[in-house]
Design a protein around this motif. Structure first.
Motif, PDB file in Angstrom:
ATOM      1  N   LEU A 164      53.597  41.031  38.448  1.00 27.57           N
ATOM      2  CA  LEU A 164      53.985  41.612  40.000  1.00 27.57           C
ATOM      3  C   LEU A 164      53.101  41.227  40.807  1.00 27.57           C
ATOM      4  O   LEU A 164      53.502  40.826  42.025  1.00 27.57           O
ATOM      5  CB  LEU A 164      54.627  42.670  39.773  1.00 27.57           C
ATOM      6  CG  LEU A 164      55.782  43.304  39.049  1.00 27.57           C
ATOM      7  CD1 LEU A 164      55.771  44.771  38.737  1.00 27.57           C
ATOM      8  CD2 LEU A 164      56.884  42.624  39.534  1.00 27.57           C
ATOM      9  N   ALA A 165      52.119  41.437  40.592  1.00 25.53           N
ATOM     10  CA  ALA A 165      51.002  41.060  41.603  1.00 25.53           C
ATOM     11  C   ALA A 165      50.807  39.513  41.981  1.00 25.53           C
ATOM     12  O   ALA A 165      50.459  39.107  43.265  1.00 25.53           O
ATOM     13  CB  ALA A 165      49.581  41.453  41.151  1.00 25.53           C
ATOM     14  N   ASP A 166      50.914  38.869  40.892  1.00 32.82           N
ATOM     15  CA  ASP A 166      51.002  37.285  41.060  1.00 32.82           C
ATOM     16  C   ASP A 166      51.933  36.804  41.860  1.00 32.82           C
ATOM     17  O   ASP A 166      51.910  35.961  42.649  1.00 32.82           O
ATOM     18  CB  ASP A 166      50.907  36.401  39.627  1.00 32.82           C
ATOM     19  CG  ASP A 166      49.753  36.308  38.736  1.00 32.82           C
ATOM     20  OD1 ASP A 166      48.364  36.642  39.595  1.00 32.82           O
ATOM     21  OD2 ASP A 166      49.612  36.488  37.497  1.00 32.82           O
ATOM     22  N   ASN A 167      53.141  37.421  41.724  1.00 35.55           N
ATOM     23  CA  ASN A 167      54.268  37.132  42.444  1.00 35.55           C
ATOM     24  C   ASN A 167      54.616  37.645  43.759  1.00 35.55           C
ATOM     25  O   ASN A 167      55.430  37.626  44.515  1.00 35.55           O
ATOM     26  CB  ASN A 167      55.821  37.362  41.729  1.00 35.55           C
ATOM     27  CG  ASN A 167      55.673  36.513  40.509  1.00 35.55           C
ATOM     28  OD1 ASN A 167      55.294  35.358  40.556  1.00 35.55           O
ATOM     29  ND2 ASN A 167      56.043  37.134  39.334  1.00 35.55           N
ATOM     30  N   GLY A 168      53.354  38.591  44.215  1.00 31.36           N
ATOM     31  CA  GLY A 168      53.339  39.369  45.558  1.00 31.36           C
ATOM     32  C   GLY A 168      54.515  40.340  45.555  1.00 31.36           C
ATOM     33  O   GLY A 168      55.035  40.296  46.728  1.00 31.36           O
ATOM     34  N   LYS A 169      54.911  40.903  44.464  1.00 32.44           N
ATOM     35  CA  LYS A 169      56.001  41.959  44.647  1.00 32.44           C
ATOM     36  C   LYS A 169      55.446  43.322  44.446  1.00 32.44           C
ATOM     37  O   LYS A 169      56.564  44.224  44.830  1.00 32.44           O
ATOM     38  CB  LYS A 169      56.987  41.469  43.633  1.00 32.44           C
ATOM     39  CG  LYS A 169      57.768  40.159  43.545  1.00 32.44           C
ATOM     40  CD  LYS A 169      58.655  40.093  44.746  1.00 32.44           C
ATOM     41  CE  LYS A 169      59.541  38.851  44.890  1.00 32.44           C
ATOM     42  NZ  LYS A 169      60.432  38.602  46.035  1.00 32.44           N
ATOM     43  N   LEU A 170      54.360  43.666  44.015  1.00 34.98           N
ATOM     44  CA  LEU A 170      53.942  45.021  43.652  1.00 34.98           C
ATOM     45  C   LEU A 170      54.067  45.992  44.816  1.00 34.98           C
ATOM     46  O   LEU A 170      54.439  47.089  44.591  1.00 34.98           O
ATOM     47  CB  LEU A 170      52.842  45.024  42.968  1.00 34.98           C
ATOM     48  CG  LEU A 170      52.304  46.604  42.430  1.00 34.98           C
ATOM     49  CD1 LEU A 170      53.378  46.963  41.384  1.00 34.98           C
ATOM     50  CD2 LEU A 170      50.861  46.470  41.646  1.00 34.98           C
ATOM     51  N   HIS A 171      53.661  45.435  45.986  1.00 33.73           N
ATOM     52  CA  HIS A 171      53.627  46.351  47.096  1.00 33.73           C
ATOM     53  C   HIS A 171      55.140  46.882  47.693  1.00 33.73           C
ATOM     54  O   HIS A 171      55.003  47.691  48.332  1.00 33.73           O
ATOM     55  CB  HIS A 171      52.869  45.885  48.093  1.00 33.73           C
ATOM     56  CG  HIS A 171      53.657  44.536  48.778  1.00 33.73           C
ATOM     57  ND1 HIS A 171      53.783  43.498  48.392  1.00 33.73           N
ATOM     58  CD2 HIS A 171      54.608  44.490  49.935  1.00 33.73           C
ATOM     59  CE1 HIS A 171      54.296  42.437  48.935  1.00 33.73           C
ATOM     60  NE2 HIS A 171      54.879  43.277  50.151  1.00 33.73           N
ATOM     61  N   GLU A 172      56.208  46.213  47.276  1.00 31.29           N
ATOM     62  CA  GLU A 172      57.444  46.546  47.558  1.00 31.29           C
ATOM     63  C   GLU A 172      57.788  48.012  47.318  1.00 31.29           C
ATOM     64  O   GLU A 172      57.617  48.104  45.934  1.00 31.29           O
ATOM     65  CB  GLU A 172      58.542  45.362  47.350  1.00 31.29           C
ATOM     66  CG  GLU A 172      58.492  44.396  47.694  1.00 31.29           C
ATOM     67  CD  GLU A 172      59.401  43.105  47.274  1.00 31.29           C
ATOM     68  OE1 GLU A 172      60.238  43.639  46.552  1.00 31.29           O
ATOM     69  OE2 GLU A 172      59.206  42.042  47.381  1.00 31.29           O
ATOM     70  N   PRO A 173      58.349  48.935  48.064  1.00 26.56           N
ATOM     71  CA  PRO A 173      58.266  50.194  47.726  1.00 26.56           C
ATOM     72  C   PRO A 173      59.037  50.744  46.359  1.00 26.56           C
ATOM     73  O   PRO A 173      58.603  51.359  45.679  1.00 26.56           O
ATOM     74  CB  PRO A 173      59.095  50.954  48.983  1.00 26.56           C
ATOM     75  CG  PRO A 173      58.321  50.157  49.942  1.00 26.56           C
ATOM     76  CD  PRO A 173      58.547  48.751  49.344  1.00 26.56           C
TER      77      PRO A 173
END
Length: 655
Positions: free
Chosen positions: A333-342
């Motif tokens: 998720l971090a690699d795909n830049g998605k983790l910060h999405e609430p």
């Protein structure tokens, strides 16, 4: 042996390179941000006006004669705080002053000038408003070394080695905060552990590579291939896993320099890679949890608050709930830049809490909150309490752990910490509860309780034992613990030169119960104000002896009197009734737990704007009945958890 023995000179050169590499970690100074949020402007203006017109005159009139620039009793000086009341540095000082004013300990009774009750109330209300003088600020990111447990867990996740490999590292000292330095002796310890890890996972010299070695290093380069390019690719892969983020090119240059150093010293390609892996394992980027370095140099001018990048968010979340590195799903998720999405971040919190590794939240936070970290080494009078064996202490700890985990797993309200009607026992701990005939064997299991005096942390033997003396109970210690750890109230320190109970005249107190002796003690005017708040809570738990067994008489043979009155006219006559009163204060319970867990998650004390964040969290948590998973999720998605300040110092908006 898996590693070729290298010279002291080679080892020294490697260490020097790694220390140089540590310069890549540390945040650079930034510019200060001033001003608060627009929606806080009115509250800030009110706090400033109240301070100028009422609080400053109050402090000048009643405090500065003894706590000013000329006289500093107790090393307390209010002059700097008067000049800059909103500075976070004085937050604790204001709260301590509030506690002293609230209990009428200050000003002292022998002082000519005494504030009215209205003036005291005004001061206490303003201290609650002081947070509005702080600008919006998530705080700086605390760069800290992995704890011993985190380090062992991370080595296990990376290489499958037993976490006990790190047993020689010293234990952390509770209350001292997180450590952010490495001494030469500690570096030698980490080098020794790295050597042991490599000996366990790598094949001996000239032997076929292990499967793990092949996974870490890949296939050797073909004859004539670019060996350094192949080594750089290996370094990139190793660093991505160990650093918990993609490495920078500068970091790869340092690791490749270690590889080159090995080759210059006639090491084979696999041995030079092994040396590089050792460098990874003792690098600051592996041993420390750090913010994103590039954000420091690439931030826009005047922009000193930045969101955490997804890699750092993954690490912060994983080490909070699992005490180890992010797993494959978090990393992807971090690699795909998605983790910060609430929505995704909240889903990951739920996933991590459902995993058995979430036990780490209790071992790290819960045990510290309940004071059970000291239970294993606490001294008890062996003649009076022979039951306090290592097995009993472990059972007490496990009871609290399983109870804490059940509230989190089942998403119960924080009020369950006080009024739950169940616990977890084995045959050893059952003797404390009087369940000897119904609960046997070493296995911990859930037990329904029918005695309403039991249940929850207030009647839990481990908590009762840690708040006792080695040979008897302590109503004062128990009262302080409930006020500070459960209700979040600031308790003033005891005044100096007040004799302890064991210093009382033995003939006078020979036939008195512990309660009567404590009440005699508080006839001292210096002690009375504080003890009238502390003692009732402690007396309400006196039916539990020093290791948590129920009793109707104390050590003198006198009947236990558990009756008391709390501020506000709340009366009780038993532990059950005391629990009912405390359970009704759900806002205070939830706020205390929120503050303590947020501070733990951020690895620092709360200050300034953090209090406004807690207000916001409380609004969110209250809507869902103060449930634990809601609380944890709210903290993980909060502003200070997901953002950080670049600047080392923030200009105060009260200037």
């Amino acid at each position: 042996m898996a590693m070729t023995i290298i010279s002291r000179t080679l080892r020294s050169n490697v260490i020097a390179m790694l220390l140089f590499a540590s310069a890549l970690l540390w945040p650079l100074p930034g510019h200060a941000q001033s001003g608060g949020e627009a929606d806080l402007a009115a509250l800030q203006a009110n706090a400033k006006e109240s301070f100028r017109d009422k609080v400053a005159p109050f402090v000048t009139t009643y405090c500065t004669d003894c706590h000013g620039a000329k006289k500093r009793k107790g090393q307390i000086n209010f002059q700097p705080a008067l000049k800059n009341p909103g500075d976070a540095a004085y937050s604790k000082q204001w709260k301590q002053a509030l506690a002293q004013v609230k209990t009428h300990d200050m000003p002292p009774d022998d002082t000519d000038k005494q504030p009215t009750d209205e003036e005291r109330q005004m001061f206490m209300e303003w201290v609650a408003k002081a947070k509005y003088l702080s600008p919006k600020d998530p705080g700086s990111f605390v760069i800290r070394r992995l704890t011993k447990v985190e380090y062992g867990n991370t080595l296990y996740d990376l290489f499958g080695v037993d976490p006990a490999t790190v047993h020689e590292l010293p234990e952390e000292v509770f209350g001292e905060g997180y450590l952010n330095s490495l001494s030469p002796l500690q570096m030698e310890q980490y080098l020794g552990i790295a050597n042991e890890v490599l000996e366990r996972i790598l094949a001996p010299k000239d032997a076929p590579l292990t499967e793990l070695q092949k996974r870490l290093f890949g296939e050797p380069p073909a004859p004539g291939a670019d060996v350094r390019a192949a080594a750089r690719n290996v370094a990139r892969s190793l660093a991505r896993s160990a650093f918990r983020r993609p490495p920078s090119e500068a970091e790869l240059d340092v690791l490749l320099a270690v590889f080159d150093l090995g080759r210059q010293n006639k090491l084979s390609y696999p041995a030079a890679l092994s040396l590089m892996l050792k460098a990874v394992l003792v690098s600051p980027q592996f041993l420390f949890i750090t913010p994103e370095a590039e954000a420091e140099t690439e931030a826009e001018p005047g922009r000193d608050i930045v969101p955490l990048d997804d890699y750092q968010l993954a690490s912060r979340l994983s080490y909070l709930l699992w005490a180890t590195m992010p797993d494959a799903e978090l990393s992807a998720l971090a690699d795909n830049g998605k983790l910060h999405e609430p929505a995704i971040l909240k889903a990951q919190v739920r996933r991590l809490l459902e995993d058995p590794r979430s036990r780490a939240l209790f071992d790290g936070f819960g045990a510290q909150w309940l004071g059970l970290g000291n239970l294993e080494g606490k001294t008890f009078d062996t003649a009076k309490f022979p039951q306090m064996t290592s097995e009993m202490r472990l059972a007490m700890y496990d009871e609290a752990r399983l109870f804490f985990q059940s509230i989190v797993r089942d998403n119960r309200s924080v009020v369950s910490f006080i009024d739950a009607d169940y616990t977890f026992l084995n045959g050893t701990l059952a003797t404390i509860y009087g369940f000897d005939n119904t609960v046997t064997g070493p296995e911990m299991r859930k037990v329904q309780l029918t005695d309403a005096n039991r249940g929850g942390i207030l009647g839990m033997p481990g908590v009762l034992a840690t708040t006792s003396f080695p040979n008897r109970t302590s109503p004062v210690r128990r009262g302080v613990w409930v006020l500070e750890q459960v209700l979040g109230e600031e308790v003033p320190p005891p005044p100096p030169n007040v004799p302890a109970l064991d210093k009382q005249d033995k003939q006078t107190v020979a036939n008195l119960t512990l309660r009567q002796r404590t009440e005699l003690h508080r006839t001292n005017a210096v002690c009375a104000n504080c003890h009238k708040i502390l003692d009732p809570i402690g007396f309400g738990l006196e039916n539990f002896d020093a290791i948590g067994r129920w009793r109707d008489q104390d050590d003198t043979g006198g009947a236990i009197d558990a009756a008391g009155e709390l501020p506000g006219g709340k009366h009780f006559a038993s532990p059950k009734e005391l629990k009912d009163i405390i359970a009704a204060r759900k806002d205070d319970l939830a706020r205390t737990l929120t503050e303590k867990l947020l501070a733990y998650a951020l690895c620092r004390q709360l200050e300034g704007y953090d209090e406004i964040v807690v207000d916001q969290l409380m609004q969110s948590i209250a809507k869902d009945g103060y449930r634990m998973q809601t609380l944890i999720t709210a903290i993980v998605t909060s502003y200070p958890f997901t953002h950080r300040r670049i600047a080392e110092q923030l200009a105060s908006s009260s200037k």
